[in-house]
Design a protein around this motif. Structure first.
Motif, short mmCIF file in Angstrom:
data_model
loop_
_atom_site.label_atom_id
_atom_site.label_comp_id
_atom_site.label_asym_id
_atom_site.label_seq_id
_atom_site.Cartn_x
_atom_site.Cartn_y
_atom_site.Cartn_z
N ALA A 191 48.73 51.16 34.33
CA ALA A 191 47.26 51.15 34.80
C ALA A 191 46.54 50.06 33.99
CB ALA A 191 46.54 52.37 34.78
N ARG A 192 47.13 49.49 32.83
CA ARG A 192 46.48 48.54 31.74
C ARG A 192 46.34 47.36 32.60
NH1 ARG A 192 49.01 48.86 26.08
NH2 ARG A 192 47.08 47.90 25.56
N THR A 193 45.25 46.66 32.27
CA THR A 193 45.25 45.16 32.91
C THR A 193 45.36 44.29 31.59
OG1 THR A 193 42.63 45.25 32.67
CG2 THR A 193 43.61 46.09 34.57
N ALA A 194 45.40 42.92 32.12
CA ALA A 194 45.56 42.14 30.89
C ALA A 194 44.23 41.87 30.40
CB ALA A 194 45.89 40.47 31.62
N ILE A 195 43.08 42.09 30.91
CA ILE A 195 41.68 42.02 30.31
C ILE A 195 41.59 43.16 29.57
CG2 ILE A 195 39.27 42.37 30.95
CD1 ILE A 195 39.80 40.91 33.52
N SER A 196 42.05 44.31 29.74
CA SER A 196 41.98 45.50 28.70
C SER A 196 42.75 45.29 27.65
CB SER A 196 42.15 46.92 29.53
OG SER A 196 43.42 47.06 30.02
N GLN A 197 43.81 44.78 27.66
CA GLN A 197 44.74 44.31 26.49
C GLN A 197 44.34 43.22 25.81
OE1 GLN A 197 49.16 44.90 27.27
NE2 GLN A 197 48.40 45.12 29.64
N SER A 198 43.48 42.44 26.06
CA SER A 198 42.90 41.12 25.52
C SER A 198 41.55 41.35 25.04
CB SER A 198 42.84 39.85 26.42
OG SER A 198 44.19 39.72 27.07
N ILE A 233 38.44 43.66 23.05
CA ILE A 233 37.93 44.78 22.62
C ILE A 233 36.60 45.14 23.50
CG2 ILE A 233 36.79 45.86 20.60
CD1 ILE A 233 38.22 43.97 18.74
N ILE A 234 36.45 46.41 24.40
CA ILE A 234 35.50 46.50 25.27
C ILE A 234 34.60 47.43 24.64
CG2 ILE A 234 35.07 47.18 27.68
CD1 ILE A 234 37.74 46.27 28.45
N GLY A 235 33.37 47.36 24.63
CA GLY A 235 32.39 48.20 23.90
C GLY A 235 32.51 48.34 22.36
N GLY A 236 31.75 49.01 21.67
CA GLY A 236 31.88 48.97 20.37
C GLY A 236 31.06 50.10 19.38
N PRO A 237 31.09 50.16 18.36
CA PRO A 237 30.18 51.21 17.87
C PRO A 237 28.88 50.78 17.70
CG PRO A 237 31.35 49.60 16.09
CD PRO A 237 31.99 49.45 17.49
N SER A 238 28.25 49.70 17.94
CA SER A 238 27.06 49.23 18.04
C SER A 238 26.29 49.49 19.19
CB SER A 238 26.77 47.92 17.58
OG SER A 238 27.48 47.46 16.33
N GLN A 239 27.03 50.22 20.35
CA GLN A 239 26.31 50.14 21.68
C GLN A 239 24.99 50.99 21.59
OE1 GLN A 239 27.99 50.56 25.10
NE2 GLN A 239 29.25 48.95 24.75
N SER A 240 24.93 51.98 20.70
CA SER A 240 23.57 52.61 20.70
C SER A 240 22.32 51.91 19.84
CB SER A 240 23.75 54.15 19.67
OG SER A 240 24.25 53.59 18.49
N SER A 241 22.67 50.73 19.44
CA SER A 241 21.60 50.05 18.51
C SER A 241 20.89 48.91 19.50
CB SER A 241 22.09 49.44 17.48
OG SER A 241 23.39 48.53 17.71
N ARG A 242 19.56 48.67 19.41
CA ARG A 242 19.10 47.51 20.29
C ARG A 242 18.59 46.60 19.41
NH1 ARG A 242 14.28 48.23 24.64
NH2 ARG A 242 13.39 46.58 24.79
N PRO A 243 19.34 45.26 19.61
CA PRO A 243 18.92 44.21 18.84
C PRO A 243 17.64 43.89 19.05
CG PRO A 243 20.73 43.59 20.08
CD PRO A 243 20.17 45.15 20.62
N GLN A 294 34.87 41.70 23.41
CA GLN A 294 35.00 40.41 22.31
C GLN A 294 36.47 40.36 22.36
OE1 GLN A 294 33.25 40.41 18.61
NE2 GLN A 294 35.05 39.45 17.61
N HIS A 295 37.20 39.07 22.79
CA HIS A 295 38.51 38.56 22.82
C HIS A 295 39.29 39.00 21.41
CE1 HIS A 295 42.29 36.36 23.38
NE2 HIS A 295 41.89 36.38 24.63
N LYS A 296 40.21 39.43 21.44
CA LYS A 296 40.97 40.02 20.15
C LYS A 296 41.65 38.87 19.41
CE LYS A 296 42.62 44.42 22.19
NZ LYS A 296 43.76 45.34 22.48
N VAL A 297 41.57 37.52 19.85
CA VAL A 297 42.22 36.36 19.16
C VAL A 297 41.13 35.45 18.86
CG1 VAL A 297 43.77 34.73 19.26
CG2 VAL A 297 44.49 37.02 20.07
N THR A 298 40.12 35.13 19.95
CA THR A 298 39.35 33.81 19.76
C THR A 298 38.09 34.50 19.45
OG1 THR A 298 38.74 34.20 22.11
CG2 THR A 298 40.79 32.82 21.52
N ASN A 299 37.78 35.77 19.61
CA ASN A 299 36.38 36.45 19.29
C ASN A 299 35.31 35.99 20.34
OD1 ASN A 299 37.27 37.89 16.81
ND2 ASN A 299 37.07 36.12 15.66
#
Length: 533
Positions: free
Chosen positions: A10-17, A19-29, A63-68
């Motif tokens: 069920a994993r996709t190339a996108i989900s493997q490449s 980092i989806i979401g993150g710890p900063s999701q609750s903060s508002r820039p 964020q892409h795991k390699v290129t950021n």
């Protein structure tokens, strides 16, 4: 073991490449699309934005795991509550229309005769600054659809001022709205002329706002080609609305042009009617001009009626902006709406002519148009200098977010011309006062660093030295010592007495903020050499 295998497939190339979401999701820039916080590292990471819905899609920052590289990931859960209540045929149609947003078949004859409208990859094939840009193509698993686009902050639907919808990262003011409408005009002009398509469902849900605050056309799953593959005009289809099927995959009767629904006409001007309804909605806290309740009879009943509730729109608009900014037009907004939301298509403005309407003649909009790369590059140096001199007096008319997202990047781009620097830098520093240290370090400082060694013309160094206190306040000691302090050293070695004097005046304040070893071993010896000369 079966569960593990199912999870793996069920994993996709996108989900493997990514980092989806993150710890900063609750903060508002504090400013959309830029880093926030008090950290001041030169490459401070931009926090992930919260997830939000666009129709049936869930949009998450990634964020892409390699290129950021930052992107937005769009996912649709085939097992979600929206699908559970549908029958098999409705489920299939829903998935087909969603896929059609992302896949664009070259053979447009499929669109003319198929309810599935499998023409999608308008995102993958239709490249234009006002069309949402695809980064990763659609992938499909048993449980989900997933693809990636440029970073987006919100849909227009969630950002309408006063609508009370889900909290959005984007806070729109009138300048942002006018700028966004003009961007949608450019996108529609491209769809109509180059792609030979009618969008057919322009509405707040089909417009998204990217990380730079630009409005982008999306929701391309219901587009209609003007011509079939044999060159004949596309056949008109009777418009229907099925309350049992998600509204996102259907054309909204509230935004549908009368000539399409009632006169069986396929015209690009129908998109301009829809755009008029969108403009109305943005200025009426989310209420459409006519509520058809998904009924063709409701659309027929309201077609040609006077627009309701527009009496106070212009006075509200003029309460925020000086009357003189509209170049003598006493009813800029209502005049615009009346020209677009009409029973017949013949008199409507086109995407090419609409920008010349008095509604878009305000000074802030003229300023943004001048700064647009396609316009700015064609101006003479004298025109650019005159513009930069006057910009300082106009900046106050823009929100801090618009200054940061649109004006500042344009100014930083033009700093490659050293002759313009004395006129650009004051504006850059003016905007920078509202930036956090992390924002300044990641957005502005990289563009300033090459200037610290440029000694001609001397006005550049003088302007930088005049803003040395800001440079100290916006950077931590390590960054200041490594990247900013060379400015002072270069100024002390300048051939211009005025630059040397300005640098010497800054020395006492520097002694209080930099390490003693730096003062004793580097700064004082340079000052001594300067004094001897």
């Amino acid at each position: 073991m079966l569960a593990v295998a199912t999870s793996f497939f069920a994993r996709t190339a996108i989900s493997q490449s990514y980092i989806i979401g993150g710890p900063s999701q609750s903060s508002r820039p504090s400013t959309p699309g830029t880093a926030s916080g008090s950290g001041a590292s030169l490459n401070a990471p931009t926090p992930f934005t919260p997830s939000f819905p666009v129709g049936l899609w869930k949009v998450q920052s990634a964020q892409h795991k390699v290129t950021n590289k930052r992107v937005s990931i769009w996912t649709f859960d085939k097992r979600g509550a929206d699908m559970e209540r549908l029958g098999p045929a409705a489920k299939e149609r829903t998935i087909e229309v969603l896929k059609s947003e992302v896949h664009f078949e070259q053979n447009l004859s499929l669109v003319a005769d198929s309810r599935s409208l499998l023409q999608a990859s308008a995102l993958g094939r239709l490249r234009h600054p006002s069309i949402l840009e695809m980064v990763e193509p659609l992938e499909e698993t048993r449980n989900e659809l997933i693809f990636a686009t440029e970073p987006v902050l919100s849909s227009l639907d969630l950002s309408i001022p006063g609508s009370g919808r889900q909290a959005s990262l984007v806070e729109l003011d009138e300048v942002e709205i006018q700028k966004g409408i003009l961007q949608i005009c450019k996108g529609l002009s491209f769809l109509h002329s180059s792609a030979q398509l009618i969008h057919s469902n322009i509405c707040p849900e089909s417009v998204v706002i990217n990380g730079a605050g630009d409005w982008k056309i999306s929701g391309l799953g219901l587009t209609i080609p003007l011509l079939a593959s044999n060159g004949a005009p596309t056949r008109w289809e009777f418009p229907t609305f099925d309350g049992r099927v998600p509204s996102y995959i259907q054309r909204s009767f509230d935004y549908m042009a009368p000539e399409y629904a009632l006169d069986e006409q396929l015209l690009t001007a129908s998109d301009m009617y829809s755009l008029g309804c969108l403009i109305y909605v943005v200025h009426s806290k989310g209420a459409p001009p006519f509520n058809t309740h998904g009924s063709l009879g409701g659309l027929r009943e309201n077609a040609g009626k006077p627009l309701p509730g527009i009496g106070g729109m212009d006075s509200d608009l003029q309460g925020n902006y000086e009357q003189s900014e509209f170049m003598g037009s006493s009813e800029p907004l209502t005049g615009l709406l009346r020209s677009l939301i009409t029973r017949h298509a013949t008199a409507r403005p086109t995407p090419a002519t609409l920008p010349s309407h008095p509604f878009f003649s305000s000074l802030p909009i003229s300023t943004l148009n001048f700064l647009d790369r396609s316009n700015f590059t064609s101006k003479t140096r004298e025109e650019k200098i005159s513009f930069m001199k006057g910009l300082a007096g106009v900046l106050g008319k823009f929100s801090s977010g618009l200054q940061t997202r649109k004006i500042l990047p344009s100014l930083l781009e033009e700093m490659k011309d050293t002759h313009l620097l004395p006129y650009i830098l004051p504006n850059v520093f003016s905007i920078s006062t509202a930036l956090s240290p992390a924002q300044f370090a990641s957005m502005v400082l990289p563009s300033l660093k090459p200037l610290f060694t440029i000694k001609e013309p001397p006005q550049n160094m003088l302007t930088l030295l005049d803003n040395l206190t800001m440079l100290q306040n916006k950077t931590d000691k390590l960054v200041f010592r490594e990247h900013v302090l060379p400015l002072v050293y270069n100024a002390l070695e300048s051939e211009h007495a005025m630059v040397q004097e300005r640098a010497l005046k800054a020395v006492p304040d520097l002694c209080d903020t930099i390490d003693y070893a730096e003062v004793q071993g580097v700064l004082f010896p340079r000052v001594a050499v300067n004094s001897n000369h």
